[in-house]
Design a protein around this motif. Structure first.
Motif, PDB file in Angstrom:
ATOM      1  N   SER A 134      11.181   5.709  -2.383  1.00 44.13           N
ATOM      2  CA  SER A 134      10.224   4.645  -2.712  1.00 44.13           C
ATOM      3  C   SER A 134      10.816   3.261  -2.464  1.00 44.13           C
ATOM      4  O   SER A 134      10.151   2.256  -2.718  1.00 44.13           O
ATOM      5  N   GLY A 135      12.055   3.203  -1.966  1.00 43.24           N
ATOM      6  CA  GLY A 135      12.696   1.921  -1.672  1.00 43.24           C
ATOM      7  C   GLY A 135      13.012   1.770  -0.206  1.00 43.24           C
ATOM      8  O   GLY A 135      12.192   1.291   0.589  1.00 43.24           O
ATOM      9  N   SER A 136      14.199   2.220   0.191  1.00 46.82           N
ATOM     10  CA  SER A 136      14.660   2.017   1.568  1.00 46.82           C
ATOM     11  C   SER A 136      13.805   2.769   2.582  1.00 46.82           C
ATOM     12  O   SER A 136      13.577   2.282   3.699  1.00 46.82           O
ATOM     13  N   ASP A 137      13.299   3.953   2.230  1.00 44.98           N
ATOM     14  CA  ASP A 137      12.469   4.700   3.180  1.00 44.98           C
ATOM     15  C   ASP A 137      11.149   3.980   3.442  1.00 44.98           C
ATOM     16  O   ASP A 137      10.692   3.897   4.588  1.00 44.98           O
ATOM     17  N   ASP A 145       0.820  -1.209   0.000  1.00 46.96           N
ATOM     18  CA  ASP A 145       0.000   0.000   0.000  1.00 46.96           C
ATOM     19  C   ASP A 145       0.854   1.259   0.000  1.00 46.96           C
ATOM     20  O   ASP A 145       0.548   2.232  -0.704  1.00 46.96           O
ATOM     21  N   LEU A 146       1.929   1.258   0.785  1.00 46.43           N
ATOM     22  CA  LEU A 146       2.801   2.434   0.824  1.00 46.43           C
ATOM     23  C   LEU A 146       3.404   2.719  -0.548  1.00 46.43           C
ATOM     24  O   LEU A 146       3.450   3.874  -0.996  1.00 46.43           O
ATOM     25  N   ARG A 147       3.863   1.676  -1.225  1.00 43.62           N
ATOM     26  CA  ARG A 147       4.460   1.868  -2.546  1.00 43.62           C
ATOM     27  C   ARG A 147       3.424   2.401  -3.529  1.00 43.62           C
ATOM     28  O   ARG A 147       3.714   3.302  -4.334  1.00 43.62           O
ATOM     29  N   ASN A 148       2.232   1.859  -3.489  1.00 46.28           N
ATOM     30  CA  ASN A 148       1.199   2.306  -4.423  1.00 46.28           C
ATOM     31  C   ASN A 148       0.755   3.733  -4.135  1.00 46.28           C
ATOM     32  O   ASN A 148       0.479   4.510  -5.056  1.00 46.28           O
ATOM     33  N   ILE A 149       0.662   4.085  -2.850  1.00 46.11           N
ATOM     34  CA  ILE A 149       0.285   5.456  -2.490  1.00 46.11           C
ATOM     35  C   ILE A 149       1.325   6.439  -3.017  1.00 46.11           C
ATOM     36  O   ILE A 149       0.992   7.461  -3.637  1.00 46.11           O
ATOM     37  N   LEU A 150       2.592   6.127  -2.782  1.00 47.62           N
ATOM     38  CA  LEU A 150       3.659   7.030  -3.218  1.00 47.62           C
ATOM     39  C   LEU A 150       3.748   7.078  -4.739  1.00 47.62           C
ATOM     40  O   LEU A 150       3.872   8.155  -5.336  1.00 47.62           O
ATOM     41  N   TYR A 151       3.665   5.908  -5.396  1.00 49.74           N
ATOM     42  CA  TYR A 151       3.778   5.867  -6.854  1.00 49.74           C
ATOM     43  C   TYR A 151       2.613   6.591  -7.513  1.00 49.74           C
ATOM     44  O   TYR A 151       2.796   7.353  -8.476  1.00 49.74           O
TER      45      TYR A 151
END
Length: 587
Positions: A133-136, A104-110
Motif C-alpha cells: 500500500s506504499g512503495s508498490d 484512488d489506488l490507495r482507497n481501492i486497496l484499503y
C-alpha cells in the motif's frame, strides 16, 4: 473534508495483463491526463521550431545577409517563453493526474483490505501490506501517469524527423540511422530487468515486515536484551535488498551508456556527412547547426525511454503484488438478501464446528443457547475455545460446520454492519488508537457528546483516572495506548463498547489486568449496564463469574457442563479443577 470515492476500480479479470486491468482507472482521469499530454505535445511543436528558426537566422541573416538578425533573435526568445509557459501547465496537470491516481489506488486497496476477514490477517504479514500500500502503489502510479508523458516526449523524435526530412532528406536519414538499434536494445533491457524488479519489491516488503515487528514489539526486544539479534536480522534483510539493487545497477550500467550514447553517434555522423555536403555545396551551415540541435533533442527522449522501460518493469512487478491482494476474495461478506431483524439479544450456537486457518480445531459440535437479557460466564482451560465464541458471534470468522444465530437468524444472513452493531466485543488485549481518550471511547459513535462519553467511562470505571490526566478526556494516548496501563486500556475498551450500547456484549476476560478493588467498582457498574442485555463473559476470576446468571464449562471445544456457579462447584469436579488451575480465588 469528506472522503471521495474512487472514480473507477481495477478490472477484476485476472486473465488480463496488469496494464489492461489498470486502464479503467486511467480512463476515469483521462480529462486531466489528456490535457497534460496535449499541452506537452504543443510544447514539443514549439520546441522543434527553435532550431529551424536558428537555421534561417544563420543562413539568411548571417551568411547571405538578406534579412535582419533581430527578428530571428526575438522569435527564438518568444518561442522559449511560450514553451516555458506550456511546460508549466503540462507539468501541473500531469502531477494532478498522478496524485488522483495514487489517491484512488490507495482507497481501492484499503477498502478491499477492510473487507477481508480475520483469517486473511492471520496469514499475511503487516509489513507486506504496508509495502504494497506504499512503495508498490507509488511505482504503479508513476508509470500510469508519467509513462504516457514520456511517450509524448518521445514524439519529439517523430516531429523533429519530419522537419529534418522537409529540410534535407539524406541528412535526416543519417541522423536517424541509430534509432532502430536503440529500440532493439530497449526491448532486451526490459527482459533483463523485470525479474530483478520483482525481487527488489519482494525484499523491500520483507524489510518492512522486520521493521514493523521490531517497532511494534520493541518492549519485548528490550525486555530480553535482544537488540543485537534484531539488528542482525535487519542487516540480513538489508543485505538481501542491497544484493538485488546491485544486480539492478549492473543491468543499468550495462545498457544505459549504450542507450545514452547512440544518439551522440548520430551527431558525429551528421557532422561528418553534413560537413562534406556543405563543402560540396549541397546544404548550408545553418542546416548542419539545426540538425545538430535536432540530434541533441533526440537524446533526452531516448534516455527517458530507457527510464520508462525500467519504470514499467517495476510497475509490472508492483501491480502484480497489489493484484494478489485485490484478487483474494473475502469469504465473510453480506449474503444475497441480508437481513436486519428486530434486536432482542438471543444468541445460539447449533452444532458448531470451527478450525482456524492454520488448522487448529477450536470448536467441535458445540451447542449453547444464551437467552435475551441473560448473562453467561464461559469458563475453561487454555485452548478450550472460549474466545472463539465471541469471534463467531460477530462473524469475524465463518463456522466450519453448524450455525450461529442472533435473534433466530443465521449470522451469515445478516447485513455485516448491522450484526457488528448488535454484537459488541471487549477483547482481553484492547487496541487503542493514537487519538484522544474521548475519540477512543467514541470510536463506535463518533457523534457522541462529551456527556455520553463520560457516562460510558463512569460505567466502565475509567472516569476517575481520566480526569487525573493533564488534559482529561482530551489527552492523546500513545501508540496502541501504551501510555496507559493494561487495566486502564481495558476500562477504555469497556467504555467504548458500552457507548455503542449493543444488545449482545462479549467481555473476553475484559478485566484481567484490573486490580480486584477497581474490578469490584467496575462490576457494580456493569451489573446495571448488563440488566436487560445479553452478556457473554469469558471469565477466569471468581469475582467475574459472580456477575453471571449461569456458568458454562468448556473443554475440547465443547460445552461439558452448564449450571450455576454453586451447582457446578458442588457437582462437577472438572469445574473446580479449572478454577484451581487458573488460580481463581474466592472472596
Amino acid at each position: 473534508m469528506s472522503r471521495r470515492a474512487p472514480k473507477a476500480s481495477i478490472d477484476p479479470d485476472a486473465g488480463k495483463g496488469w496494464l489492461r486491468r489498470a486502464l479503467p482507472l486511467v480512463k476515469a482521469h483521462r480529462g486531466l491526463l489528456i490535457t497534460s499530454l496535449a499541452l506537452s505535445f504543443v510544447g514539443l511543436i514549439v520546441q522543434v521550431q527553435i532550431p529551424n528558426l536558428v537555421r534561417l537566422g544563420i543562413d539568411e541573416a548571417i551568411v547571405e545577409r538578406s534579412a535582419q538578425l533581430s527578428p530571428y533573435v526575438w522569435g527564438i526568445v518568444g518561442l522559449a517563453l511560450l514553451q516555458g509557459l506550456i511546460n508549466y501547465l503540462a507539468r501541473l496537470y500531469l502531477l494532478r493526474t498522478a496524485y488522483e491516481l495514487e489517491y484512488d489506488l490507495r482507497n481501492i486497496l484499503y477498502t478491499h483490505m477492510m473487507r477481508m476477514p480475520f483469517a486473511f490477517y492471520d496469514r499475511v504479514q503487516s509489513g507486506e501490506l504496508m509495502s504494497r500500500s506504499g512503495s508498490d502503489i507509488r511505482a504503479v502510479q508513476m508509470y500510469l501517469s508519467f509513462g504516457p508523458s514520456i511517450l509524448v516526449q518521445c514524439l519529439i523524435a517523430v516531429v523533429a524527423f519530419g522537419l529534418m526530412l522537409s529540410i534535407n532528406v539524406p541528412l535526416a536519414i543519417v541522423a536517424m540511422v541509430t534509432m532502430p538499434v536503440i529500440g532493439v536494445l530497449g526491448v532486451s533491457m526490459r527482459k533483463a530487468i523485470f525479474p530483478v524488479s520483482w525481487l527488489i519489491q519482494a525484499r523491500l516488503a520483507r524489510l518492512a515486515t522486520v521493521v514493523d515487528e521490531n517497532i511494534q514489539g520493541v518492549r519485548i526486544v528490550k525486555a530480553f536484551a535482544a537488540e543485537g539479534r534484531q539488528l542482525r536480522t535487519l542487516a540480513e534483510s538489508a543485505d538481501r535488498i542491497r544484493w538485488a539493487y546491485r544486480q539492478d545497477a549492473r543491468i543499468r550500467s550495462r545498457w544505459n551508456p549504450v542507450l545514452d550514447n547512440l544518439p551522440r553517434l548520430g551527431l558525429a555522423l551528421v557532422l561528418l556527412i553534413g560537413g562534406i555536403m556543405v563543402i560540396e555545396g549541397n546544404t548550408t551551415v545553418g542546416t548542419i547547426v539545426a540538425f545538430n540541435s535536432y540530434v541533441l533533442m533526440l537524446q533526452p527522449p531516448f534516455r527517458l525511454l530507457g527510464m520508462m522501460i525500467m519504470m514499467g518493469q517495476r510497475a509490472s512487478a508492483s501491480a502484480r503484488r497489489i493484484y494478489e491482494i485485490l484478487d483474494t476474495p473475502s469469504d465473510v461478506v453480506d449474503g444475497p438478501d441480508p437481513q436486519v431483524p428486530p434486536a432482542r439479544g438471543d444468541l445460539e450456537f447449533v452444532n458448531v464446528g470451527f478450525a482456524y486457518p492454520n488448522g487448529t480445531l477450536a470448536l467441535d459440535r458445540l451447542n449453547l443457547t444464551v437467552r435475551a437479557g441473560e448473562t453467561v460466564a464461559v469458563v475453561g482451560g487454555t485452548g478450550s475455545g472460549k474466545s472463539t465464541l465471541g469471534r463467531l458471534a460477530a462473524r469475524f470468522y465463518d463456522v466450519t460446520s453448524g450455525r450461529v444465530t442472533v435473534d433466530g437468524v443465521d449470522v451469515r444472513d445478516f447485513r455485516l454492519s448491522a450484526l457488528r452493531e448488535r454484537v459488541g466485543i471487549v477483547p482481553d488485549e484492547p487496541f487503542l488508537f493514537s487519538l484522544s481518550i474521548h475519540d477512543n471511547i467514541a470510536y463506535g459513535r463518533p457523534d457522541a457528546s462529551r456527556d455520553e462519553v463520560q457516562a460510558a467511562a463512569v460505567a466502565a470505571g475509567a472516569d476517575d483516572f481520566v480526569r487525573e490526566l493533564p488534559e482529561g478526556y482530551d489527552s492523546v494516548v500513545g501508540e496502541r495506548g501504551y501510555t496507559l496501563s493494561g487495566g486502564q486500556r481495558q476500562r477504555i475498551a469497556i467504555a467504548r463498547a458500552l457507548l455503542v450500547n449493543p444488545p449482545i456484549l462479549v467481555l473476553d476476560d475484559a478485566t484481567s489486568a484490573v486490580d480486584v478493588t477497581v474490578e469490584q467498582r467496575i462490576h457494580e457498574s456493569l451489573r446495571e449496564q448488563m440488566r436487560g442485555r445479553t452478556t457473554l463473559i469469558v471469565a477466569h476470576r471468581l469475582s467475574t463469574i459472580s456477575l453471571a446468571d449461569r456458568v458454562v464449562l468448556m473443554a475440547g471445544g465443547r460445552v461439558i457442563a452448564d449450571g450455576t456457579h454453586a451447582s457446578l462447584l458442588a457437582g462437577e469436579p472438572r469445574y473446580a479443577e479449572v478454577l484451581a488451575s487458573q488460580e481463581v480465588t474466592t472472596a
